[in-house]
Structures are given as structure tokens and as C-alpha cells.
Write a protein that holds these residues in place. Structure first.
Motif, PDB file in Angstrom:
ATOM      1  N   LEU A  97       0.835  -1.207   0.000  1.00 42.38           N
ATOM      2  CA  LEU A  97       0.000   0.000   0.000  1.00 42.38           C
ATOM      3  C   LEU A  97       0.866   1.251   0.000  1.00 42.38           C
ATOM      4  CD1 LEU A  97      -2.947  -0.762   2.448  1.00 42.38           C
ATOM      5  CD2 LEU A  97      -3.069  -0.386  -0.007  1.00 42.38           C
ATOM      6  N   ARG A 134      -4.496   5.668   0.706  1.00 40.94           N
ATOM      7  CA  ARG A 134      -4.015   4.365   1.180  1.00 40.94           C
ATOM      8  C   ARG A 134      -4.903   3.831   2.294  1.00 40.94           C
ATOM      9  NH1 ARG A 134       1.018   7.229   0.793  1.00 40.94           N
ATOM     10  NH2 ARG A 134       2.018   6.628  -1.151  1.00 40.94           N
ATOM     11  N   TRP A 146      -8.048   2.412   0.762  1.00 39.57           N
ATOM     12  CA  TRP A 146      -7.819   1.085   0.174  1.00 39.57           C
ATOM     13  C   TRP A 146      -7.775   0.009   1.246  1.00 39.57           C
ATOM     14  CZ3 TRP A 146      -8.538  -0.637  -4.489  1.00 39.57           C
ATOM     15  CH2 TRP A 146      -8.437   0.225  -5.574  1.00 39.57           C
ATOM     16  N   LEU A 206     -11.284  -0.511   2.595  1.00 38.79           N
ATOM     17  CA  LEU A 206     -12.093  -1.238   1.623  1.00 38.79           C
ATOM     18  C   LEU A 206     -11.751  -2.726   1.618  1.00 38.79           C
ATOM     19  CD1 LEU A 206     -14.196  -1.048  -0.641  1.00 38.79           C
ATOM     20  CD2 LEU A 206     -12.317  -0.590  -2.211  1.00 38.79           C
ATOM     21  N   ALA A 207     -10.461  -3.056   1.742  1.00 42.28           N
ATOM     22  CA  ALA A 207     -10.049  -4.468   1.782  1.00 42.28           C
ATOM     23  C   ALA A 207     -10.614  -5.174   3.008  1.00 42.28           C
ATOM     24  CB  ALA A 207      -8.529  -4.566   1.763  1.00 42.28           C
TER      25      ALA A 207
END
Length: 80
Positions: free
Chosen positions: A17, A31, A34, A37-38
Motif C-alpha cells: 500500500l 491508502r 484502500w 475497503l479491503a
């Protein structure tokens, strides 16, 4: 045919990331988005019985461990 247990592993590479380039001052926020979201995707996919084997037979999670690990798989910084 039957099994006694199964293990599912998943991870987010914070190093990867960090390698993402967004080109502006909001790169850290991107970052973080992301990574969030993961984690949310993992919980939506695996937060309930996720594999239906046949009628009235589900594969369900009995335990869960969330841990921070270093590159070698050992406890990460700040881990208990």
C-alpha cells in the motif's frame, strides 16, 4: 467424505500500500481508504457462513484471529 477442519488466511500488505503513488497530499488518505475497503470486503465475504456444502450443511467460522505480522510471519510491532 468429511473433514475435521479448514483454515482460511488473508492479509493486507501495508508495504505494498505504501508503494502506491497518488501524486498529491491526500496519498495517505487514499491508502487508508484502500486498506479499509479491503477489510470491509473481507468481512462482507466471510463474516457469515460463506460456503454452503449442501442442504443444512454450512462451513462456519468457529474462531478468528486478527494479528499484525512482520515480513517473516512473526508478531509485528506493537503486537501482544
Amino acid at each position: 467424505m468429511s473433514i475435521v477442519g479448514a483454515v482460511r488466511s488473508g492479509w493486507i500488505s501495508l508495504v505494498d500500500l505504501e508503494r502506491l503513488r497518488f501524486g498529491d497530499a491526500s496519498a495517505q488518505a487514499a491508502r487508508l481508504a484502500w486498506a479499509t475497503l479491503a477489510l470491509a470486503g473481507d468481512r462482507l465475504a466471510f463474516g457469515r457462513p460463506s460456503v454452503w456444502l449442501r442442504a443444512d450443511r454450512d462451513l462456519v467460522r468457529e474462531t478468528e484471529v486478527l494479528a499484525f505480522e512482520d515480513e517473516g510471519g512473526g508478531p509485528g510491532v506493537g503486537a501482544p
